[in-house]
Write a protein that holds these residues in place. Structure first.
Motif, PDB file in Angstrom:
ATOM      1  N   ILE A   9      -3.013   5.704  -5.615  1.00 35.46           N
ATOM      2  CA  ILE A   9      -3.185   6.412  -6.879  1.00 35.46           C
ATOM      3  C   ILE A   9      -1.833   6.459  -7.580  1.00 35.46           C
ATOM      4  O   ILE A   9      -0.853   6.970  -7.029  1.00 35.46           O
ATOM      5  N   GLY A  10      -1.779   5.889  -8.773  1.00 29.52           N
ATOM      6  CA  GLY A  10      -0.536   5.880  -9.522  1.00 29.52           C
ATOM      7  C   GLY A  10      -0.781   6.056 -11.005  1.00 29.52           C
ATOM      8  O   GLY A  10      -1.924   6.203 -11.446  1.00 29.52           O
ATOM      9  N   ASP A  11       0.303   6.063 -11.789  1.00 25.29           N
ATOM     10  CA  ASP A  11       0.151   6.074 -13.237  1.00 25.29           C
ATOM     11  C   ASP A  11      -0.004   4.630 -13.721  1.00 25.29           C
ATOM     12  O   ASP A  11      -0.106   3.706 -12.914  1.00 25.29           O
ATOM     13  N   ASP A  12      -0.020   4.433 -15.041  1.00 23.87           N
ATOM     14  CA  ASP A  12      -0.229   3.071 -15.538  1.00 23.87           C
ATOM     15  C   ASP A  12       1.079   2.367 -15.888  1.00 23.87           C
ATOM     16  O   ASP A  12       1.100   1.431 -16.686  1.00 23.87           O
ATOM     17  N   SER A  13       2.171   2.795 -15.264  1.00 27.94           N
ATOM     18  CA  SER A  13       3.474   2.198 -15.539  1.00 27.94           C
ATOM     19  C   SER A  13       3.670   0.894 -14.767  1.00 27.94           C
ATOM     20  O   SER A  13       2.944   0.586 -13.820  1.00 27.94           O
ATOM     21  N   VAL A  14       4.688   0.154 -15.176  1.00 30.79           N
ATOM     22  CA  VAL A  14       5.039  -1.077 -14.467  1.00 30.79           C
ATOM     23  C   VAL A  14       5.444  -0.772 -13.030  1.00 30.79           C
ATOM     24  O   VAL A  14       5.233  -1.583 -12.117  1.00 30.79           O
ATOM     25  N   TRP A  15       5.973   0.417 -12.789  1.00 29.58           N
ATOM     26  CA  TRP A  15       6.429   0.796 -11.450  1.00 29.58           C
ATOM     27  C   TRP A  15       5.251   0.907 -10.487  1.00 29.58           C
ATOM     28  O   TRP A  15       5.327   0.442  -9.345  1.00 29.58           O
ATOM     29  N   SER A  16       4.157   1.488 -10.959  1.00 30.85           N
ATOM     30  CA  SER A  16       2.958   1.581 -10.123  1.00 30.85           C
ATOM     31  C   SER A  16       2.357   0.201  -9.881  1.00 30.85           C
ATOM     32  O   SER A  16       1.867  -0.091  -8.790  1.00 30.85           O
ATOM     33  N   GLN A  17       2.394  -0.664 -10.899  1.00 32.15           N
ATOM     34  CA  GLN A  17       1.874  -2.011 -10.713  1.00 32.15           C
ATOM     35  C   GLN A  17       2.697  -2.786  -9.695  1.00 32.15           C
ATOM     36  O   GLN A  17       2.162  -3.540  -8.880  1.00 32.15           O
ATOM     37  N   LEU A  18       4.004  -2.592  -9.706  1.00 28.12           N
ATOM     38  CA  LEU A  18       4.863  -3.226  -8.697  1.00 28.12           C
ATOM     39  C   LEU A  18       4.527  -2.710  -7.300  1.00 28.12           C
ATOM     40  O   LEU A  18       4.537  -3.480  -6.327  1.00 28.12           O
ATOM     41  N   ALA A  19       4.229  -1.422  -7.198  1.00 27.69           N
ATOM     42  CA  ALA A  19       3.839  -0.855  -5.900  1.00 27.69           C
ATOM     43  C   ALA A  19       2.527  -1.465  -5.420  1.00 27.69           C
ATOM     44  O   ALA A  19       2.385  -1.816  -4.240  1.00 27.69           O
ATOM     45  N   VAL A  20       1.568  -1.620  -6.331  1.00 23.00           N
ATOM     46  CA  VAL A  20       0.291  -2.256  -5.988  1.00 23.00           C
ATOM     47  C   VAL A  20       0.518  -3.687  -5.527  1.00 23.00           C
ATOM     48  O   VAL A  20      -0.036  -4.132  -4.510  1.00 23.00           O
ATOM     49  N   ASN A  21       1.337  -4.421  -6.261  1.00 21.62           N
ATOM     50  CA  ASN A  21       1.613  -5.823  -5.898  1.00 21.62           C
ATOM     51  C   ASN A  21       2.239  -5.916  -4.515  1.00 21.62           C
ATOM     52  O   ASN A  21       1.907  -6.817  -3.727  1.00 21.62           O
ATOM     53  N   TYR A  22       3.143  -4.992  -4.210  1.00 22.42           N
ATOM     54  CA  TYR A  22       3.797  -4.993  -2.901  1.00 22.42           C
ATOM     55  C   TYR A  22       2.775  -4.800  -1.786  1.00 22.42           C
ATOM     56  O   TYR A  22       2.810  -5.482  -0.762  1.00 22.42           O
ATOM     57  N   LEU A  23       1.854  -3.860  -1.983  1.00 24.74           N
ATOM     58  CA  LEU A  23       0.828  -3.616  -0.970  1.00 24.74           C
ATOM     59  C   LEU A  23      -0.047  -4.850  -0.764  1.00 24.74           C
ATOM     60  O   LEU A  23      -0.359  -5.230   0.372  1.00 24.74           O
ATOM     61  N   LYS A  24      -0.426  -5.493  -1.860  1.00 26.53           N
ATOM     62  CA  LYS A  24      -1.262  -6.690  -1.750  1.00 26.53           C
ATOM     63  C   LYS A  24      -0.525  -7.823  -1.050  1.00 26.53           C
ATOM     64  O   LYS A  24      -1.082  -8.520  -0.191  1.00 26.53           O
ATOM     65  N   GLU A  25       0.737  -8.007  -1.416  1.00 23.61           N
ATOM     66  CA  GLU A  25       1.542  -9.070  -0.810  1.00 23.61           C
ATOM     67  C   GLU A  25       1.739  -8.850   0.688  1.00 23.61           C
ATOM     68  O   GLU A  25       1.968  -9.806   1.434  1.00 23.61           O
ATOM     69  N   ASN A  27      -0.542  -7.497   2.660  1.00 23.36           N
ATOM     70  CA  ASN A  27      -1.862  -7.541   3.313  1.00 23.36           C
ATOM     71  C   ASN A  27      -2.481  -6.174   3.582  1.00 23.36           C
ATOM     72  O   ASN A  27      -3.279  -6.033   4.515  1.00 23.36           O
ATOM     73  N   PHE A  28      -2.119  -5.181   2.770  1.00 27.81           N
ATOM     74  CA  PHE A  28      -2.860  -3.929   2.821  1.00 27.81           C
ATOM     75  C   PHE A  28      -4.190  -4.147   2.102  1.00 27.81           C
ATOM     76  O   PHE A  28      -4.255  -4.839   1.085  1.00 27.81           O
ATOM     77  N   ASN A  29      -5.231  -3.543   2.623  1.00 28.24           N
ATOM     78  CA  ASN A  29      -6.530  -3.581   1.972  1.00 28.24           C
ATOM     79  C   ASN A  29      -6.619  -2.368   1.049  1.00 28.24           C
ATOM     80  O   ASN A  29      -6.823  -1.247   1.504  1.00 28.24           O
ATOM     81  N   ILE A  30      -6.437  -2.578  -0.255  1.00 28.94           N
ATOM     82  CA  ILE A  30      -6.247  -1.434  -1.129  1.00 28.94           C
ATOM     83  C   ILE A  30      -7.337  -1.296  -2.198  1.00 28.94           C
ATOM     84  O   ILE A  30      -7.918  -2.285  -2.657  1.00 28.94           O
ATOM     85  N   ILE A  31      -7.584  -0.057  -2.541  1.00 31.19           N
ATOM     86  CA  ILE A  31      -8.295   0.308  -3.760  1.00 31.19           C
ATOM     87  C   ILE A  31      -7.276   1.052  -4.613  1.00 31.19           C
ATOM     88  O   ILE A  31      -6.685   2.035  -4.166  1.00 31.19           O
ATOM     89  N   ALA A  32      -7.036   0.549  -5.822  1.00 35.51           N
ATOM     90  CA  ALA A  32      -6.008   1.120  -6.685  1.00 35.51           C
ATOM     91  C   ALA A  32      -6.632   1.860  -7.855  1.00 35.51           C
ATOM     92  O   ALA A  32      -7.523   1.342  -8.534  1.00 35.51           O
ATOM     93  N   VAL A  33      -6.162   3.066  -8.080  1.00 38.71           N
ATOM     94  CA  VAL A  33      -6.562   3.874  -9.229  1.00 38.71           C
ATOM     95  C   VAL A  33      -5.294   4.168 -10.024  1.00 38.71           C
ATOM     96  O   VAL A  33      -4.397   4.849  -9.539  1.00 38.71           O
ATOM     97  N   LEU A  34      -5.227   3.608 -11.240  1.00 46.00           N
ATOM     98  CA  LEU A  34      -4.087   3.852 -12.126  1.00 46.00           C
ATOM     99  C   LEU A  34      -4.572   4.780 -13.237  1.00 46.00           C
ATOM    100  O   LEU A  34      -5.458   4.428 -14.013  1.00 46.00           O
TER     101      LEU A  34
END
Length: 199
Positions: A9-25, A27-34
């Motif tokens: 769960i993050g805001d819609d900033s570039v920082w949260s998107q970078l965090a999401v990308n890191y998790l995906k890279e 191999n975390f299995n994620i559901i993201a809510v921005l």
């Protein structure tokens, strides 16, 4: 390798998107809510209320999780709070500048049933520079928060022990209504908007 099931769960900033990308890279299995405070939260609530898994990772987010959701994170729920322990709640950037603080920071902690209250995992402190504004402090804090996010999630991925500290939170909680009052009083501040959407 085990893939951790994560609700991010993050805001819609570039920082949260970078965090999401890191998790995906990694191999975390994620559901993201921005999500941001001034947007409709019905879709976010629907996703969150249906989730169950290993970890909840909240990053720069104002979304208040009900304990029933926190309890469904089988391994833990962690928040990355973009302020030092002195500033629970929101608006810390503004108050730190107003109070002429010499340093600021970020706080990683477990989520419990109170706002910015759970056991603290790790903090980072950094100097407030000459000429700092709430806007510049917010951006710099986000970079430190992302660094701490990378560090702690790497520990989770590698199955290592999550650190802990004896650092305690301040008793005072800074609320949105207090921040709205503060911003309206300081009309010169470019963040003084009617909906008071700032973190």
């Amino acid at each position: 390798m085990y893939s951790h099931n994560v609700l991010f769960i993050g805001d819609d900033s570039v920082w949260s998107q970078l965090a999401v990308n890191y998790l995906k890279e990694n191999n975390f299995n994620i559901i993201a809510v921005l999500w941001n405070y001034d947007t409709d939260d019905s879709q976010a609530k629907a996703i969150i209320e249906q989730w169950k898994g290993d970890w909840i990772l909240s990053f720069k987010s104002d979304f208040i999780l009900p304990y029933s959701v926190i309890d469904r994170a089988q391994k833990g729920a962690i928040n990355f709070h973009p302020a030092p322990v002195k500033y629970r709640g929101i608006g810390g950037y503004h108050y730190a500048i107003e109070n002429k603080d010499t340093y600021f920071g970020v706080t990683c902690h477990y989520i419990d049933n109170k706002i910015d209250h759970g056991k603290i995992i790790k903090t980072i402190k950094f100097d407030i520079v000459s000429g700092e504004t709430p806007d510049s402090l917010m951006k710099r804090t986000a970079a430190y928060a992302l660094s701490l996010f990378y560090e702690i999630t790497a520990i989770i991925k590698n199955g290592q022990k999550i650190p802990n500290t004896n650092i305690k939170w301040s008793n005072k909680l800074y609320t949105r209504s207090q921040l709205c009052d503060y911003l309206r009083h300081h009309e010169k501040n470019k963040f003084a908007k009617g909906n008071c959407y700032v973190s």
